[in-house]
Enzyme design. Structure first.
Site, short mmCIF file in Angstrom:
data_model
loop_
_atom_site.label_atom_id
_atom_site.label_comp_id
_atom_site.label_asym_id
_atom_site.label_seq_id
_atom_site.Cartn_x
_atom_site.Cartn_y
_atom_site.Cartn_z
N GLU A 63 8.54 1.35 1.71
CA GLU A 63 7.15 -0.27 2.12
C GLU A 63 6.59 -0.12 0.62
OE1 GLU A 63 2.85 0.00 4.69
OE2 GLU A 63 3.01 1.22 3.15
N ASP B 176 5.93 5.62 1.57
CA ASP B 176 4.95 5.16 1.96
C ASP B 176 3.61 4.18 0.79
OD1 ASP B 176 2.13 4.51 4.13
OD2 ASP B 176 1.36 5.51 2.86
C1 NOJ Z 1 0.63 2.45 5.30
C2 NOJ Z 1 0.74 2.57 7.02
O1 NOJ Z 1 1.95 2.40 7.23
C3 NOJ Z 1 -0.44 2.63 7.44
O2 NOJ Z 1 -0.62 2.83 8.75
C4 NOJ Z 1 -0.92 4.16 6.90
O3 NOJ Z 1 -3.08 3.27 6.55
C5 NOJ Z 1 -1.12 3.39 4.73
N1 NOJ Z 1 -0.26 3.44 4.80
C6 NOJ Z 1 -2.28 4.47 4.38
O4 NOJ Z 1 -1.19 5.93 4.23
#
Ligand code: NOJ
Length: 595
Positions: free
Chosen positions: A318, A245
């Site tokens: 991500e 993430d």
């Molecule tokens: C990306 C995640 O997909 C999202 O849902 C989250 O709020 C942020 N990162 C923070 O972890």
């Protein structure tokens, strides 16, 4: 070149493996051959894979509390198998105060009781494995919850051994209220300053996301070791990989330089939904320090692969990056690999049906990421669903068919979000008091938060949509009466049936599974066409109409001759006789084999 060849061979084995599994009447393979195929299958499973994102809160509730749980996911594994899914990615299921619905983790080695227990998790993994479905965990390394024991220690005093696990700084000069001003102008992605004052220790801590999500300090080697330990814990429980993430924001400029303010054409600052000036993100995102960390994490994962735990564990990133050069770097090199599958958000989040832009982005991942496997993605739990970003209100299902075709008929691994396969619609809250996602409260009404794309999975027409017998944590949309699994499974023309057929083609047709992508008819601004081709196999052509008007495409200009045999087409469309004249209705799709 070498890499590309190896990839093609891997997919070839996968193809034959898939065929053998699918065709029940196929003759049994000699034992040795079968085991070679399954070894390759274990190694290369991720290269032409179909990955399904589950938001566990919203997938299937089994205890009537209105929140999905792990037993619910286990109960739905046969559905996922039937759809053709190879792996599921679960958004965070660890204990969490749930401020950011799990992305604020307070314990990385346990399961949040709302979702179940470690025993439920182990059962899910083993039941999934029986169906050849792998489980991928979300790993949040940029920040923890402010209730994590590391942070509780860290904030307890400046001398605490955990102090430098987080990003603490003195403020600037004293303000009128008697506390120093934040160290600089950096902002949280979720609105306002990224610095939170801690009165007890009289310093600020940095948080790129919610105040309750303090950023970890990745300059500290102990943080690296802690995460390698966490990764090891889950790999030993049989997970097939991780989705890292917010990975591009691990590091910040150590000099704490202010970020630039983005200006509009008239030279005025652009103001975001939270009322703050928009910043250029250059000092807190995509800094080079991330790459060595990724190499380290990847090496730790690669070292784990062994006979005791066969099968490649994949690293998914991500990676919201705006240019292809930056995306290419996320793969690392053959000697120093980083991500197996950094998410390509450059195609799926174009957010308008623009043929030329789609063509450029698809060509980019064909020619500019060094032969690596693209991970195409159009949707997730952070963005309005496909209808809201691509729909025109009149042809939404046809447009969803178009997007699914681009996703599954292009080379690479496909990632999609629960509910896309039944055409779930974005349903944002209409009143501020109903909002659950805190950014929807901070940003109301410009930013309504992410509740609209997180509504419960629509299984059937019952009041709880088959998701729950209780009160669902988010309301079930009215549109669930038409868009649900039960109704769509019995309709051969549904979007569900389209997903299923596309996925099947991706698995069993060699050109679809492993062919190169070559763009065809490249001056056409209405229809996107491309060819999938692999040596020794019939080529496949795909044409998708990006307009609401009928179109006829001529693909014979690209050297295609002979006949095309329809593999899949929009329900009700005519079969073309030759590649020279392919008729397409509004947002129509044609997929044919060249013979
Ligand atoms: C990306 C995640 O997909 C999202 O849902 C989250 O709020 C942020 N990162 C923070 O972890």
């Amino acid at each position: 070149m070498q890499l590309r060849k190896a990839l093609a061979m891997g997919v070839m084995v996968l193809f034959w493996g898939g065929m053998a599994a699918a065709a029940q009447a196929a003759p049994a393979q000699p034992a040795q051959q079968a085991s070679a195929a399954s070894q390759a299958d274990e190694r290369d499973w991720w290269k032409n894979a179909v990955i399904y994102e589950i938001y566990p809160r919203s997938f299937q509730d089994t205890n009537g509390d209105g929140v999905g749980d792990l037993q619910g996911i286990t109960r739905r594994l046969d559905y996922l198998k039937d759809l053709g899914v190879d792996a599921i990615w679960l958004t965070p299921i660890y204990p969490s105060p749930q401020i950011d619905f799990g992305y604020d983790i307070s314990d990385y080695k346990a399961i949040d009781p709302r979702y179940g227990t470690l025993a439920d998790f182990d059962l899910l993994v083993s039941q999934a494995r029986k169906r050849h479905i792998r489980v991928i965990m979300d790993m949040v390394m940029n920040h923890t919850s402010d209730k994590h024991k590391w942070f509780l220690q860290s904030r307890s005093s400046r001398e605490n051994p955990y102090r430098d696990w987080y990003v603490w700084h003195d403020g600037k000069k004293q303000t009128a209220e008697g506390k120093p001003a934040p160290p600089n102008n950096w902002q949280s992605y979720f609105g306002h300053s990224a610095w939170q004052w801690d009165e007890n220790t009289r310093q600020y801590y940095y948080h790129k996301f919610y105040i309750q999500q303090p950023d970890l300090n990745w300059e500290n080697p102990k943080v690296h070791e802690a995460f390698k330990d966490v990764i090891d814990f889950w790999m030993k429980r049989g997970v097939a990989g991780f989705r890292f993430d917010a990975i591009t924001t691990l590091f910040e400029d150590p000099k704490l330089t202010d970020e630039g303010i983005v200006k509009d054409k008239a030279g005025k600052p652009v103001i975001n939904a939270y009322g703050d000036p928009k910043l250029d993100d250059t000092k807190t995102n995509n800094l080079p320090g991330v790459h060595p960390v990724m190499r380290e994490m990847r090496a730790a994962m690669d070292a784990f692969n062994s006979d005791a735990f066969p099968g490649t564990r994949v690293l998914i990133g991500e990676t919201y990056l705006t240019n292809i050069g930056d995306l290419a770097k996320q793969y690392g090199s053959a000697e120093k690999p980083e991500f197996h599958l950094p998410m390509d958000t450059q195609l799926g989040f174009i957010n308008k049906l623009d043929v030329a832009e789609f063509r450029v982005k698809l060509s980019d991942v064909e020619t500019r990421i060094g032969g690596n496997t693209p991970l195409l993605v159009f949707d997730n739990h952070d963005n309005p669903r496909l209808d809201a970003r691509y729909g025109d209100g009149a042809h939404d299902v046809d447009i969803e068919r178009v997007l699914a075709t681009v996703l599954f008929a292009s080379r690479g691994t496909a990632l999609f979000y629960y509910g896309d396969e039944i055409g779930m619609k974005t349903t944002p809250p209409t009143r501020k008091q109903d909002v659950k996602d805190p950014i929807g409260i901070t940003g109301w009404p410009k930013e309504k938060g992410r509740d609209g794309e997180r509504t419960p999975m629509q299984w059937d027409v019952r009041p709880g949509a088959g998701f729950t017998t209780g009160t669902p944590w988010l309301p079930i949309p009215e549109s669930s009466k038409q868009a649900n699994v039960e109704v769509e499974k019995s309709n051969a023309n549904s979007i569900f049936a389209w997903y299923q057929r596309l996925i099947r083609l991706k698995k069993v047709n060699p050109a679809f599974a492993m062919g190169d992508n070559t763009m065809l008819d490249t001056s056409n601004t209405h229809v996107l066409s491309w060819e999938r081709k692999t040596p020794g196999q019939p080529a496949v052509v795909i044409s998708v109409n990006f307009t609401a008007g009928p179109q006829t495409v001529n693909l014979s200009g690209g050297g295609l001759s002979g006949k095309v045999r329809t593999l899949l087409k929009t329900p009700g469309a005519a079969d073309p006789a030759t590649p020279g004249s392919i008729p397409l209705g509004a947002f129509g799709v044609f997929i044919g084999q060249v013979e």
